[in-house]
Write a protein that holds these residues in place. Sequence first.
Motif, PDB file in Angstrom:
ATOM      1  N   PHE A   1       9.988  21.359   3.320  1.00  0.00           N
ATOM      2  CA  PHE A   1      10.333  22.560   4.070  1.00  0.00           C
ATOM      3  C   PHE A   1       9.853  22.480   5.517  1.00  0.00           C
ATOM      4  CE2 PHE A   1       9.895  23.854  -0.371  1.00  0.00           C
ATOM      5  CZ  PHE A   1      11.117  24.476  -0.575  1.00  0.00           C
ATOM      6  N   TYR A   2       9.037  21.445   5.836  1.00  0.00           N
ATOM      7  CA  TYR A   2       8.464  21.356   7.168  1.00  0.00           C
ATOM      8  C   TYR A   2       9.242  20.365   8.025  1.00  0.00           C
ATOM      9  CZ  TYR A   2       5.258  19.877  10.842  1.00  0.00           C
ATOM     10  OH  TYR A   2       4.715  19.554  12.046  1.00  0.00           O
ATOM     11  N   LYS A   3       9.648  20.839   9.172  1.00  0.00           N
ATOM     12  CA  LYS A   3      10.352  19.986  10.128  1.00  0.00           C
ATOM     13  C   LYS A   3       9.393  19.667  11.272  1.00  0.00           C
ATOM     14  CE  LYS A   3      14.877  21.971   9.038  1.00  0.00           C
ATOM     15  NZ  LYS A   3      16.076  22.680   9.560  1.00  0.00           N
TER      16      LYS A   3
ATOM     17  N   TYR B   1       1.079  23.299   5.955  1.00  0.00           N
ATOM     18  CA  TYR B   1       2.187  24.187   6.301  1.00  0.00           C
ATOM     19  C   TYR B   1       2.421  25.171   5.165  1.00  0.00           C
ATOM     20  CZ  TYR B   1       6.936  25.712   7.478  1.00  0.00           C
ATOM     21  OH  TYR B   1       8.049  26.463   7.775  1.00  0.00           O
ATOM     22  N   TYR B   2       2.550  26.467   5.490  1.00  0.00           N
ATOM     23  CA  TYR B   2       2.839  27.508   4.518  1.00  0.00           C
ATOM     24  C   TYR B   2       4.318  27.882   4.628  1.00  0.00           C
ATOM     25  CZ  TYR B   2      -2.218  28.029   4.164  1.00  0.00           C
ATOM     26  OH  TYR B   2      -3.556  27.806   3.966  1.00  0.00           O
ATOM     27  N   PRO B   3       5.155  27.419   3.688  1.00  0.00           N
ATOM     28  CA  PRO B   3       6.606  27.627   3.821  1.00  0.00           C
ATOM     29  C   PRO B   3       7.025  29.084   3.681  1.00  0.00           C
ATOM     30  CG  PRO B   3       6.088  26.644   1.688  1.00  0.00           C
ATOM     31  CD  PRO B   3       4.815  26.653   2.478  1.00  0.00           C
TER      32      PRO B   3
ATOM     33  N   ARG C   1       5.389  31.843   4.626  1.00  0.00           N
ATOM     34  CA  ARG C   1       5.127  32.570   5.877  1.00  0.00           C
ATOM     35  C   ARG C   1       5.566  31.784   7.110  1.00  0.00           C
ATOM     36  NH1 ARG C   1      -1.093  33.958   5.439  1.00  0.00           N
ATOM     37  NH2 ARG C   1      -1.134  31.840   4.592  1.00  0.00           N
ATOM     38  N   LYS C   2       5.996  30.539   6.881  1.00  0.00           N
ATOM     39  CA  LYS C   2       6.423  29.664   7.969  1.00  0.00           C
ATOM     40  C   LYS C   2       5.331  29.528   9.027  1.00  0.00           C
ATOM     41  CE  LYS C   2      11.342  30.639   7.332  1.00  0.00           C
ATOM     42  NZ  LYS C   2      12.602  31.095   7.954  1.00  0.00           N
TER      43      LYS C   2
END
Length: 666
Positions: A590-592, A636-638, A640-641
């Motif tokens: 989910f992290y770019k 990274y917290y997907p 809460r982005k």
Amino acid sequence: MIIANGVIKADGTSAKLKEQYGSGYKLVVNKHSSCRTDDIKTELRNFLPKLKVETDISGGDVVFRTNQQPNDQFVQALRHLESMKRNNRIKNYGVQNSTMDDVFLKITRDTEVKGDSESTSLDTNTIEKQCRRVFEHQRFLAGPRYYLSQFHGLLVKTTLVRYRRWALTLIILLLPILYNLLSNLISQSQSDTGVFKMNFNSLNPQTILYHTDASIDKYFLASINGAKLEQGSANISEMNENIWQKRMNRPYTYTDIYLGFNIPPPSGNTYKIEALSSNLISGHEVMSLASNTFYKHALADPSASIQTTLVYKNTGNFTGQPSVGQLLDLLSMVSCFLKILPTSLLLDLFVFYILFFYTTVFLISERKDSFLSLLNISGLHPASYWLFTYLFDIIISVIWFCYLLAIYCIFDVSFNGLPKTKSPLESLFEFLSSWDLRVQFYPLSILIALPTLPFAYLLTKLFKSDILGGITICFILIIVHFISIILPVVTLLIKSTSVQKFLYWLFNIIFPTINSQAIITYILARKSQFCKLIAAGAMGGDSESSLFGKPIGDDTIGWNVVILVLHIVIFLLLLIVIDSGLLQFSFSCFYKPNFNENTLDDDVLTERRRVLGLQTHTFEDEENVDHLTVNNLVKYYPMRKVLAVDHLTFGARRGEAFGLLGYNGA
């Protein structure tokens, strides 16, 4: 006790270290100038023999150090200081608890090396020797004794945790009592003998059509009170047609009740009464009026009266309304054909599921408090933790089903008496008697607990609230049980045998409770006379060959047992693998990444390039080797982005104090 990797340091607690290696407690006394330090020390040594003076400031404070732990003597010393304060010998006093830093500072006290340039350094070899000396006199355990000592520590921990939540344990123990009490009361209310005092005009208004012999006419009329009278035909059939016509004229009411009586002339001393009733609710009025009429006639007194009492009993025949228990017993016969747990055990099974609520509540609470992580840091391997937890809960399961069986037997005997032996003919019309079914089911329920406990352990990973998590897990198991009831019925509608077998094995492999209940149903069916009769009839006739269309056989029971064992092994291995860190879940997909190292501070960028540069170089001396390296760490917290850690990179060498500050100085 400290559970450490490879050893058990039974005396290695922080309190013992403080007592043995120069730390402990400090007594800070603010004395008067007229009070001597030696006098205070002499008096305090009566209570604390190992008291030493650490710091003495003339005209100010004196600091005493004692390695003695708080006990009665320690309290007596404080009381003596309080009396000295009241006598104005000292101004004030205080107690300071030493930290573990004092232990290690004392260990390194003799390791300082002064150089020519008046600089001071530490000899790491001396520090290592001092640290080893700390544990020279400790007891080291290895092999089986090491693991047994870990299990002993876990047993003490688990017992204390369960004891401290005694209220929850008490509620769990009361629920089966409440269930058995209510079920027996409801069952008794449906089958008990009842008494009804009959009164012919209890359902008013009533219309009575009558024709009586003159000799009994006045007694008949004296027995009637509050009803409308109509003279009827002497022919009971004609009277019946008349009542029928009156009833059809008002078809939507049950309050207008028509009674018909015909009392022909007596034949000697024998009287005959013919009666009709249109009451759809009860027909007791006829008996009440007839008994009163003949009682008055026998006494030759129109004012005489008699109360007729109706005693009724629910015989449980097919003409009466069946109870819920009778319906469940009837549906239990399906278990001879389908591998479904007898429906009469439905509520008993749900009560048994309370066990999984009780066990999972403590596991979720420990995980929420990071207790398992603390045990891992102390050297306890997850395999030891889960193996002990599983064995402990198996013992709890055995105690639980014994408790349920004892409660059932006590209440059943109290309400229904000792069970009666049924004839072979009576046994053919039910799956098993209520007593036999439960006496055999509760010991077999351990087959449900064996694979379901590790399955429930895995489900605890999904919850953070202990009570809510335990209730949800029980609810999931209940839903799975209903699926196990619906699934065979649905598969009967499927003509393809291969699809039936596929669905059967799919759900047995996914859900351990369904597979365990199939084994229990097989064992119970083998003890049922009704199922044996069905099986014998199927063997003698041409029965349709399908997985669910024929009586239960032993064609799949071997594989069911294999699946049960695999459930236990696989679920426990999954728990160990997950908690050992061998199986980790990552949200990196989910992290770019959008990292630009040029935005870093100069010192951070320099450290990053140094660590990345060391990967391409090798050094023989340990001074240039990083003993701790963090390379491009990302958090990274997907949901809460939020990017909490962005490609963090640093290294720390041996003997180096490294500090990393965040935006808020943490």
